[in-house]
Scaffold this active site. Structure first.
Site, PDB file in Angstrom:
ATOM      1  N   ASP A  34       6.207 -37.351   3.954  1.00  0.00           N
ATOM      2  CA  ASP A  34       6.297 -35.989   3.415  1.00  0.00           C
ATOM      3  C   ASP A  34       5.127 -35.132   3.900  1.00  0.00           C
ATOM      4  O   ASP A  34       5.320 -34.014   4.410  1.00  0.00           O
ATOM      5  CB  ASP A  34       6.268 -36.118   1.882  1.00  0.00           C
ATOM      6  CG  ASP A  34       6.875 -34.931   1.164  1.00  0.00           C
ATOM      7  OD1 ASP A  34       7.459 -34.057   1.830  1.00  0.00           O
ATOM      8  OD2 ASP A  34       6.753 -34.875  -0.066  1.00  0.00           O
ATOM      9  N   THR A 123       9.381 -47.306   0.980  1.00  0.00           N
ATOM     10  CA  THR A 123       8.549 -48.473   1.319  1.00  0.00           C
ATOM     11  C   THR A 123       7.056 -48.162   1.404  1.00  0.00           C
ATOM     12  O   THR A 123       6.267 -49.049   1.726  1.00  0.00           O
ATOM     13  CB  THR A 123       8.980 -49.108   2.656  1.00  0.00           C
ATOM     14  OG1 THR A 123       8.745 -48.163   3.710  1.00  0.00           O
ATOM     15  CG2 THR A 123      10.439 -49.515   2.631  1.00  0.00           C
TER      16      THR A 123
HETATM   17  P1  ADP Z   1       7.938 -43.279  -0.213  1.00  0.00           P
HETATM   18  O1  ADP Z   1       7.200 -42.380  -1.166  1.00  0.00           O
HETATM   19  O2  ADP Z   1       9.443 -43.046  -0.227  1.00  0.00           O
HETATM   20  O3  ADP Z   1       7.558 -44.718  -0.356  1.00  0.00           O
HETATM   21  P2  ADP Z   1       6.193 -42.874   2.119  1.00  0.00           P
HETATM   22  O4  ADP Z   1       6.186 -41.652   2.960  1.00  0.00           O
HETATM   23  O5  ADP Z   1       5.001 -43.154   1.278  1.00  0.00           O
HETATM   24  O6  ADP Z   1       7.538 -42.754   1.234  1.00  0.00           O
HETATM   25  O7  ADP Z   1       6.466 -44.146   3.037  1.00  0.00           O
HETATM   26  C1  ADP Z   1       7.717 -44.488   3.576  1.00  0.00           C
HETATM   27  C2  ADP Z   1       7.516 -45.300   4.845  1.00  0.00           C
HETATM   28  O8  ADP Z   1       7.214 -44.417   5.917  1.00  0.00           O
HETATM   29  C3  ADP Z   1       6.376 -46.314   4.795  1.00  0.00           C
HETATM   30  O9  ADP Z   1       6.838 -47.518   5.406  1.00  0.00           O
HETATM   31  C4  ADP Z   1       5.268 -45.649   5.636  1.00  0.00           C
HETATM   32  O10 ADP Z   1       4.475 -46.616   6.307  1.00  0.00           O
HETATM   33  C5  ADP Z   1       6.085 -44.888   6.642  1.00  0.00           C
HETATM   34  N1  ADP Z   1       5.441 -43.707   7.249  1.00  0.00           N
HETATM   35  C6  ADP Z   1       4.359 -43.022   6.842  1.00  0.00           C
HETATM   36  N2  ADP Z   1       4.115 -41.979   7.675  1.00  0.00           N
HETATM   37  C7  ADP Z   1       5.089 -42.010   8.637  1.00  0.00           C
HETATM   38  C8  ADP Z   1       5.399 -41.229   9.788  1.00  0.00           C
HETATM   39  N3  ADP Z   1       4.645 -40.175  10.133  1.00  0.00           N
HETATM   40  N4  ADP Z   1       6.480 -41.580  10.537  1.00  0.00           N
HETATM   41  C9  ADP Z   1       7.245 -42.638  10.205  1.00  0.00           C
HETATM   42  N5  ADP Z   1       7.015 -43.409   9.129  1.00  0.00           N
HETATM   43  C10 ADP Z   1       5.943 -43.113   8.362  1.00  0.00           C
END
Ligand code: ADP
Length: 169
Positions: A34, A123
């Site tokens: 996000d 995740t």
């Molecule tokens: P949630 O709150 O749904 O758990 P997060 O954004 O905290 O969502 O994490 C979801 C997944 O995306 C995690 O596995 C994290 O490592 C990964 N992640 C974080 N930043 C990025 C990015 N810029 N691009 C792709 N995946 C990401």
């Protein structure tokens, strides 16, 4: 026929029709995916999110649902925001996580998006174990009836990439 592809990297660097955001129900930004999407996509995305909060999502976007905004400066036409469930151990509902993928693909179909990039929803901050979340994600996409041609899972780290690669082997 939907093709599932895998990329290890940053979801904000993808060239696709729609990028899915692992949002929270406020739609007003957060960490992880996000934060990265709003940083790179610029203020137009947040402006759209605020409009959604002022109209049909006054109480926020419910878990398992999805809604689209502009993609701002991203190399995409839309961001599809979905709210994953927070992992709660044995009390967690996999159907809610599956719903994020299904609902996002429904929105993609309404928009006419043909290529859609997903992160591994829930995740990160929301704590869902990667292996289980990946299985739910892949099953949900395989079961979806959608005109989307490519679903691209974008996994941030090598371990997450390996988990998905093993499932798709
Ligand atoms: P949630 O709150 O749904 O758990 P997060 O954004 O905290 O969502 O994490 C979801 C997944 O995306 C995690 O596995 C994290 O490592 C990964 N992640 C974080 N930043 C990025 C990015 N810029 N691009 C792709 N995946 C990401």
């Amino acid at each position: 026929m939907t093709t599932i592809t895998l990329v290890q990297g940053d979801i904000t660097r993808q060239s696709v029709d729609a990028v899915v955001n692992a949002a929270n129900s406020s739609l007003l930004g957060g960490g992880g995916v996000d934060g990265a999407i709003h940083r790179r996509g610029g203020p137009a995305i947040l402006a759209d999110c605020r409009r959604l909060r002022a109209s049909q999502y006054g109480k926020g976007l419910p878990t398992g649902r999805a809604v689209a905004t502009t993609a701002g400066e991203l190399d995409a036409r839309w961001v599809i925001h979905t709210v994953g469930p927070v992992y709660q151990g044995s009390g967690s509902d996999p159907a809610l996580l599956a719903s994020c993928y299904r609902a996002s693909l429904e929105v993609a179909d309404e928009l006419g998006a043909r290529t859609v990039a997903f992160p591994a929803v829930s995740t990160g901050a929301y704590g869902w174990p990667m292996a289980d979340a990946a299985r739910i994600a892949v099953e949900a996409v395989r079961a979806a009836e959608t005109a989307v041609e490519e679903v691209r899972f974008v996994l941030f780290d090598e371990q997450a990439y390996r988990v998905f690669a093993e499932l798709l082997r």
